[in-house]
Structures are given as structure tokens and as C-alpha cells.
Motif scaffolding. Structure first.
Motif, short mmCIF file in Angstrom:
data_model
loop_
_atom_site.label_atom_id
_atom_site.label_comp_id
_atom_site.label_asym_id
_atom_site.label_seq_id
_atom_site.Cartn_x
_atom_site.Cartn_y
_atom_site.Cartn_z
N GLY A 91 -35.76 65.30 -13.80
CA GLY A 91 -36.56 65.44 -15.00
C GLY A 91 -38.03 65.21 -14.74
O GLY A 91 -38.90 65.92 -15.27
N LEU A 92 -38.34 64.22 -13.89
CA LEU A 92 -39.74 63.95 -13.55
C LEU A 92 -40.36 65.12 -12.79
O LEU A 92 -41.52 65.48 -13.02
CB LEU A 92 -39.83 62.67 -12.72
N VAL A 93 -39.59 65.71 -11.88
CA VAL A 93 -40.10 66.85 -11.11
C VAL A 93 -40.37 68.05 -12.02
O VAL A 93 -41.35 68.78 -11.83
CB VAL A 93 -39.10 67.22 -10.00
N LEU A 94 -39.51 68.26 -13.02
CA LEU A 94 -39.65 69.41 -13.91
C LEU A 94 -40.63 69.16 -15.06
O LEU A 94 -41.00 70.10 -15.76
CB LEU A 94 -38.28 69.79 -14.50
N LEU A 95 -41.05 67.90 -15.26
CA LEU A 95 -41.96 67.56 -16.36
C LEU A 95 -43.26 68.37 -16.32
O LEU A 95 -43.72 68.83 -17.38
CB LEU A 95 -42.26 66.06 -16.35
N PRO A 96 -43.89 68.59 -15.15
CA PRO A 96 -45.12 69.41 -15.14
C PRO A 96 -44.91 70.81 -15.69
O PRO A 96 -45.80 71.35 -16.35
CB PRO A 96 -45.51 69.42 -13.66
N TRP A 97 -43.76 71.42 -15.41
CA TRP A 97 -43.48 72.75 -15.97
C TRP A 97 -43.39 72.69 -17.49
O TRP A 97 -43.90 73.56 -18.18
CB TRP A 97 -42.16 73.29 -15.40
N ALA A 117 -35.84 71.55 -18.05
CA ALA A 117 -36.52 70.25 -17.99
C ALA A 117 -36.07 69.35 -19.13
O ALA A 117 -35.85 68.15 -18.93
CB ALA A 117 -38.03 70.46 -18.04
N ALA A 118 -35.91 69.92 -20.32
CA ALA A 118 -35.50 69.13 -21.48
C ALA A 118 -34.14 68.49 -21.24
O ALA A 118 -33.90 67.33 -21.61
CB ALA A 118 -35.47 70.00 -22.73
N MET A 119 -33.22 69.21 -20.61
CA MET A 119 -31.89 68.68 -20.35
C MET A 119 -31.94 67.47 -19.43
O MET A 119 -31.31 66.44 -19.70
CB MET A 119 -30.99 69.76 -19.74
N PHE A 120 -32.68 67.58 -18.33
CA PHE A 120 -32.73 66.47 -17.37
C PHE A 120 -33.56 65.31 -17.91
O PHE A 120 -33.22 64.14 -17.68
CB PHE A 120 -33.30 66.97 -16.05
N ILE A 121 -34.65 65.60 -18.59
CA ILE A 121 -35.45 64.52 -19.18
C ILE A 121 -34.63 63.79 -20.23
O ILE A 121 -34.65 62.55 -20.32
CB ILE A 121 -36.75 65.09 -19.79
#
Length: 295
Positions: free
Chosen positions: A46-52, A179-183
Motif C-alpha cells: 500500500g505504501l509503494v502504491l500510495l504515490p500512484w 492501491a485502495a485495496m492494499f492501503i
């Protein structure tokens, strides 16, 4: 691009998802309990995908309500699925999770006005009969399903409703949805941590390192591989190939995990698989319900 490449990538990603139970149970037996494991392993993705998610905010701003729903549904789908894999029987949990196409059909009917023809009703009936057999047949009326069974079922239900929400959120980019799923999973693990654990366990630093690598390499590659492949082939074909996930989970759990299947579970799993294939192989002029891959 060679047409075989998306097929290879999708099958490889599905196998990674199907065998995810193995590293999850490995870390669990080496001192990282369920919720801390999920917090670190899934939260780092989730942290890795947060910038997207932040970069694409102009695209989803008008449909932010859908993003919040996906955060809740997708987060619970990942959290409950991983918990079922860690604590329960892999084969049983995967079979119950694969009721997701049934919930997807019913959710599309209720919330999106999609039609259910005879073939779809037949598939729904097959899947529900399969779940009935997996849960023990008539015994299900005598004893309540276990909390692990409920976790697996709720994971598939949340995943299917998340897919329905994804179809309704036409302007939310695919990376933002992922990203929403993992966050959401990471945030739910943070909330659950003080309720089920005194905190992060004391384990060697190398264990935490490999857990972070599991998230950044295994989960992220499986996720991105699936996303890339399904955008480069027909939806029906992708849905059929994604069933490799279920097959990989069952075979690996029997061969590596030493699990066994009763006659009822075999029959129930076959019915659920048949129902999934019926839904996945629908024609291109018919709405296709997403076959689950646990991302």
C-alpha cells in the motif's frame, strides 16, 4: 508483442497468488502472528502504491466515494483472505473464497441492474450447492460454520462487491483501485493490531526483512502481473486462466502442506469450479463478472 506473453504472465501471477499461503504460514510459524504479518506484508505494498493514488487524484476526485468503498471492501477482502490462509485449511478456504463469482453476479443484479439469465442462475445454483457440500452437507444445519469458514466466505463476498464497485467507478484509474485495496488492508490491520495482539512480535531482523521482501516482490509482482496481463487479453479468456490460482492452491496445499480432501469437499470444489467456468466463458456480448485473484 507476442500473444503468448500475456498468457504466460497471467498464469505465472495466478500461480503466485495460489501459493501465497505458503510464505504466509511460514512467517506465522516463525513468530510473526497473523495481524502483524498482514500489516507489514500487505501494508508495504500500500505504501509503494500510495504515490500512484496521489498522482491520479484528479482522475478519481469526482468519484472519491467509490474509492472509499473500495478501500473498505478491498481492504477487508485482503485481510480476511490472508487470515483464512494463515489459520485455516488452504483448500477449504480457497473453495469458499471462490464463491466470489456468485456474489458478483448477485451484486451486479442488485446494484448495477445487470440481468441474470438461465445459465447464470444455473451457475449460481451449482456454486451454492458446492459450498453446501464443502461445509459438510446436512451437517451445516447442525453446527454453525467456523470463524475461519466465515472469514473465507466474507473475503469472497467483499472481493466480489469490490469488483462491482470497480465496474461502477468508471473514471477511477486501475492503479488507484489497487492501491485502495492494499492501503485499506494495512489500515484495518493497524486498527485490529491492539485488539488481537500486544504489538509487533520480537523476531530477528532478518525475518522482518524477508517479510517486507515478500510484500514488495511476491505480492507486488503478482498484482502488477495480473493487472498488466488482463489488460492485454479478452476478459473471458483472462477469467478462465485466473482459475489457475485455485488449482495452484489446491495442488500445493495437498503436495506441500499435506492437506487431504474428503469426498464431499472434492464434489463441492468441482461444482464451484464448474460454476466459475460457466461464468468465465460467457460470450463477449454479455457482462463478465470478475473471477477472483486475491489482490
Amino acid at each position: 508483442m507476442h500473444p503468448v506473453l500475456p498468457v504466460f504472465v497471467l498464469i505465472s501471477s495466478a500461480i503466485l497468488w495460489g501459493v501465497t499461503w505458503w510464505p504466509l504460514q511460514y512467517f506465522h510459524t516463525n513468530g510473526v502472528a497473523g495481524i502483524p504479518l498482514i500489516l507489514v506484508g500487505y501494508g508495504v505494498v500500500g505504501l509503494v502504491l500510495l504515490p500512484w493514488l496521489i498522482r491520479e487524484r484528479r482522475a478519481w476526485r469526482g468519484e472519491s466515494r467509490f474509492l472509499w468503498i473500495m478501500l473498505l471492501l478491498g481492504g477487508w477482502a485482503n485481510l480476511s483472505f490472508a487470515s483464512a490462509m494463515i489459520y485455516g485449511e488452504v483448500v477449504r478456504a480457497m473453495m469458499l473464497f471462490y464463491l466470489a463469482p456468485v456474489w458478483g453476479v448477485l451484486g451486479g443484479w442488485l446494484f448495477l441492474g445487470e440481468t441474470i439469465d438461465r445459465a447464470r442462475w444455473f451457475g449460481v445454483g451449482l456454486a451454492l450447492l458446492g459450498a453446501f457440500l464443502v461445509l459438510g452437507g446436512p451437517v451445516v444445519f447442525e453446527t454453525a460454520p467456523s470463524w475461519l469458514d466465515l472469514l473465507a466466505i466474507s473475503s469472497g463476498l467483499a472481493f466480489a462487491l469490490n469488483n462491482v464497485t470497480c465496474r461502477g467507478a468508471a473514471h477511477v484509474p486501475l492503479m488507484s483501485k489497487t492501491a485502495a485495496m492494499f492501503i485499506g488492508c494495512g489500515l484495518m490491520a493497524i486498527v485490529a493490531l491492539p485488539l488481537v495482539s500486544a504489538g509487533l512480535p520480537e523476531v530477528p531482523g532478518t525475518t522482518w526483512f524477508w517479510l517486507v521482501m515478500f510484500g514488495l516482490v511476491w505480492l507486488l509482482i503478482a498484482t502488477l502481473g495480473t493487472l498488466w496481463a488482463v489488460t492485454h487479453m479478452e476478459a473471458g479468456r483472462a477469467s478462465v486462466l485466473l482459475i489457475t490460482e485455485l488449482l495452484a492452491a489446491v495442488i500445493s496445499a495437498v503436495v506441500i502442506g499435506g492437506e487431504t480432501l474428503s469426498a464431499g469437499e472434492l464434489a463441492g470444489g468441482a461444482l464451484i469450479l464448474a460454476a466459475t467456468l460457466i461464468e468465465a466463458r460467457r460470450g463477449p456480448d454479455e457482462p463478465v463478472v470478475d473471477v477472483p485473484a486475491a489482490y
